[in-house]
Design a protein around this motif. Structure first.
Motif, PDB file in Angstrom:
ATOM      1  N   SER A 144       4.737 -23.853   9.729  1.00 15.22           N
ATOM      2  CA  SER A 144       4.285 -22.477   9.530  1.00 15.22           C
ATOM      3  C   SER A 144       2.798 -22.429   9.193  1.00 15.22           C
ATOM      4  N   ALA A 145       2.357 -23.341   8.297  1.00 10.73           N
ATOM      5  CA  ALA A 145       0.942 -23.365   7.898  1.00 10.73           C
ATOM      6  C   ALA A 145       0.054 -23.702   9.091  1.00 10.73           C
ATOM      7  N   TYR A 146       0.448 -24.685   9.871  1.00  5.82           N
ATOM      8  CA  TYR A 146      -0.291 -25.089  11.073  1.00  5.82           C
ATOM      9  C   TYR A 146      -0.422 -23.919  12.046  1.00  5.82           C
ATOM     10  N   SER A 147       0.685 -23.210  12.268  1.00  7.22           N
ATOM     11  CA  SER A 147       0.685 -22.091  13.205  1.00  7.22           C
ATOM     12  C   SER A 147      -0.200 -20.952  12.727  1.00  7.22           C
ATOM     13  N   ARG A 148      -0.163 -20.673  11.419  1.00 10.24           N
ATOM     14  CA  ARG A 148      -1.005 -19.608  10.868  1.00 10.24           C
ATOM     15  C   ARG A 148      -2.479 -19.923  11.078  1.00 10.24           C
ATOM     16  N   ILE A 149      -2.851 -21.162  10.853  1.00 13.93           N
ATOM     17  CA  ILE A 149      -4.256 -21.561  10.989  1.00 13.93           C
ATOM     18  C   ILE A 149      -4.708 -21.495  12.441  1.00 13.93           C
ATOM     19  N   ILE A 150      -3.939 -22.079  13.347  1.00 20.62           N
ATOM     20  CA  ILE A 150      -4.314 -22.145  14.753  1.00 20.62           C
ATOM     21  C   ILE A 150      -4.326 -20.762  15.395  1.00 20.62           C
ATOM     22  N   LEU A 151      -3.334 -19.946  15.071  1.00 21.35           N
ATOM     23  CA  LEU A 151      -3.191 -18.638  15.726  1.00 21.35           C
ATOM     24  C   LEU A 151      -3.889 -17.514  14.974  1.00 21.35           C
ATOM     25  N   GLY A 152      -4.287 -17.758  13.737  1.00 24.30           N
ATOM     26  CA  GLY A 152      -4.974 -16.728  12.973  1.00 24.30           C
ATOM     27  C   GLY A 152      -4.075 -15.570  12.585  1.00 24.30           C
ATOM     28  N   ILE A 153      -2.857 -15.891  12.162  1.00 24.61           N
ATOM     29  CA  ILE A 153      -1.903 -14.853  11.766  1.00 24.61           C
ATOM     30  C   ILE A 153      -1.525 -15.052  10.301  1.00 24.61           C
ATOM     31  N   SER A 154      -0.917 -14.019   9.710  1.00 27.85           N
ATOM     32  CA  SER A 154      -0.632 -14.081   8.281  1.00 27.85           C
ATOM     33  C   SER A 154       0.855 -14.197   7.961  1.00 27.85           C
ATOM     34  N   ILE A 155       1.714 -14.234   8.959  1.00 28.71           N
ATOM     35  CA  ILE A 155       3.151 -14.370   8.712  1.00 28.71           C
ATOM     36  C   ILE A 155       3.413 -15.687   7.992  1.00 28.71           C
ATOM     37  N   LYS A 156       4.119 -15.627   6.878  1.00 27.63           N
ATOM     38  CA  LYS A 156       4.355 -16.827   6.086  1.00 27.63           C
ATOM     39  C   LYS A 156       5.446 -17.712   6.692  1.00 27.63           C
ATOM     40  N   ASP A 157       6.515 -17.103   7.178  1.00 23.60           N
ATOM     41  CA  ASP A 157       7.603 -17.872   7.780  1.00 23.60           C
ATOM     42  C   ASP A 157       7.591 -17.641   9.287  1.00 23.60           C
ATOM     43  N   VAL A 158       6.625 -18.234   9.940  1.00 20.35           N
ATOM     44  CA  VAL A 158       6.404 -17.969  11.361  1.00 20.35           C
ATOM     45  C   VAL A 158       7.444 -18.667  12.241  1.00 20.35           C
ATOM     46  N   THR A 159       8.155 -19.667  11.700  1.00 23.00           N
ATOM     47  CA  THR A 159       9.144 -20.399  12.497  1.00 23.00           C
ATOM     48  C   THR A 159      10.568 -19.903  12.275  1.00 23.00           C
ATOM     49  N   GLY A 160      10.758 -18.932  11.388  1.00 26.35           N
ATOM     50  CA  GLY A 160      12.103 -18.451  11.073  1.00 26.35           C
ATOM     51  C   GLY A 160      12.793 -17.802  12.263  1.00 26.35           C
ATOM     52  N   GLY A 161      14.103 -18.009  12.369  1.00 20.87           N
ATOM     53  CA  GLY A 161      14.854 -17.493  13.507  1.00 20.87           C
ATOM     54  C   GLY A 161      15.875 -16.430  13.172  1.00 20.87           C
ATOM     55  N   PHE A 162      15.754 -15.810  11.997  1.00 21.24           N
ATOM     56  CA  PHE A 162      16.655 -14.734  11.585  1.00 21.24           C
ATOM     57  C   PHE A 162      15.801 -13.480  11.480  1.00 21.24           C
ATOM     58  N   LYS A 163      15.918 -12.571  12.450  1.00 24.52           N
ATOM     59  CA  LYS A 163      14.992 -11.443  12.506  1.00 24.52           C
ATOM     60  C   LYS A 163      15.581 -10.281  13.276  1.00 24.52           C
ATOM     61  N   CYS A 164      14.875  -9.158  13.238  1.00 23.15           N
ATOM     62  CA  CYS A 164      15.332  -7.940  13.912  1.00 23.15           C
ATOM     63  C   CYS A 164      14.168  -7.286  14.642  1.00 23.15           C
ATOM     64  N   PHE A 165      14.341  -7.097  15.951  1.00 23.51           N
ATOM     65  CA  PHE A 165      13.346  -6.439  16.791  1.00 23.51           C
ATOM     66  C   PHE A 165      13.764  -5.013  17.110  1.00 23.51           C
ATOM     67  N   LYS A 166      12.777  -4.143  17.225  1.00 22.90           N
ATOM     68  CA  LYS A 166      13.031  -2.853  17.853  1.00 22.90           C
ATOM     69  C   LYS A 166      13.017  -3.031  19.371  1.00 22.90           C
ATOM     70  N   TYR A 167      13.765  -2.200  20.048  1.00 23.41           N
ATOM     71  CA  TYR A 167      13.844  -2.228  21.508  1.00 23.41           C
ATOM     72  C   TYR A 167      12.453  -2.227  22.134  1.00 23.41           C
ATOM     73  N   GLU A 168      11.568  -1.389  21.604  1.00 24.05           N
ATOM     74  CA  GLU A 168      10.236  -1.220  22.189  1.00 24.05           C
ATOM     75  C   GLU A 168       9.428  -2.511  22.187  1.00 24.05           C
ATOM     76  N   VAL A 169       9.652  -3.359  21.180  1.00 28.67           N
ATOM     77  CA  VAL A 169       8.910  -4.621  21.096  1.00 28.67           C
ATOM     78  C   VAL A 169       9.307  -5.550  22.241  1.00 28.67           C
ATOM     79  N   LEU A 170      10.596  -5.780  22.385  1.00 25.17           N
ATOM     80  CA  LEU A 170      11.057  -6.686  23.441  1.00 25.17           C
ATOM     81  C   LEU A 170      10.770  -6.115  24.825  1.00 25.17           C
ATOM     82  N   LYS A 171      10.825  -4.803  24.942  1.00 27.73           N
ATOM     83  CA  LYS A 171      10.540  -4.165  26.221  1.00 27.73           C
ATOM     84  C   LYS A 171       9.082  -4.380  26.623  1.00 27.73           C
ATOM     85  N   SER A 172       8.193  -4.451  25.644  1.00 28.20           N
ATOM     86  CA  SER A 172       6.759  -4.559  25.922  1.00 28.20           C
ATOM     87  C   SER A 172       6.326  -5.985  26.258  1.00 28.20           C
TER      88      SER A 172
END
Length: 243
Positions: A144-172
């Protein structure tokens, strides 16, 4: 549009599948479930099909059987395409190995109302892990730390696989352009969501290591993830411009 669906990819989860299905449906949230099975040798798909044929969960349980094991990402992409065709408002993803506790789903559905992607996070206040070795903790936290640094994002648990998307996100997101098939798939989906300008929120979960069955994590999958993160950063402009 339909309300919410839980997408559960499986490969040799015969010991866990009935347990996780029962736990999700017992929430009484009017959820549907889509199991995407990679033709498991242990016949996980046959058990799910049996439950469908017996109408154990009426019409709320659905199944896709893929011909080959091509990685987590490929399974999720096929599942997401099915969910979009069915026009579900919310699409939840979770593992079948009981490491993701369905008790957090109500929190996801509450928080998704004011956000576009809700991530079950081990690394925000109130989150954590149970029964992990120090090596496993280092891989997860370090990834997660490596990904945040390389990609410049602030998500703390960037590798987590338990999540919920809105339809519009996946559609886009152009799902056919997803580069990652394994561990990096979760990172890529988060990154593409942020690049599209969507609002992401992390909510705490406690992640419990699997008790039954075998982990799918391997050294090869981890190395692939490190390389794919670099590729995502290199192709940032292409991702921003794709349709």
């Amino acid at each position: 549009m339909k309300n919410a669906v839980v997408v559960i990819p499986t490969y040799n989860e015969i010991e866990n599948i009935e347990i996780i299905l029962e736990k999700v449906f017992s929430l009484s949230l009017n959820l549907d479930i889509l199991v995407v099975d990679d033709n498991s040798p242990d016949l996980t798909h046959a058990k799910v099909q049996e439950l469908i044929d017996n109408k154990t969960y009426n019409s709320s349980l659905n199944l896709i059987i893929r011909q080959n094991k091509e990685g987590l990402g490929k399974a999720y992409i096929e599942g997401f395409k099915w969910c979009l065709a069915q026009e579900y408002t919310y699409i939840i993803e979770m593992d079948a190995d009981l490491s993701h506790d369905p008790k957090y789903i109500p929190s996801f559905l509450e928080n998704i109302k004011d956000n576009d992607l809700v991530i079950g996070s081990r690394y925000v206040k109130g989150g954590g892990v149970v029964n992990w070795s120090m090596f496993r903790k280092l891989i997860s936290f370090g990834g997660s730390a490596y990904s945040r640094i390389i990609l410049g994002i602030s998500i703390k648990d960037v590798t987590g696989g338990f999540k919920c998307f809105k339809y519009e996100v996946l559609k886009s997101i152009n799902l056919d352009n997803i580069m990652s098939a394994g561990y990096a798939f979760q990172i890529e989906m988060n990154y593409r969501t942020l690049l599209k300008g969507f609002k992401v929120k992390e909510v705490p979960i406690v992640f419990e290591d699997r008790v039954l069955g075998k982990s799918k994590m391997s050294k090869k999958i981890f190395i692939e993830a490190l390389w794919n993160v670099l590729l995502l950063r290199i192709h940032k402009k292409d991702i921003l411009n794709e349709k």
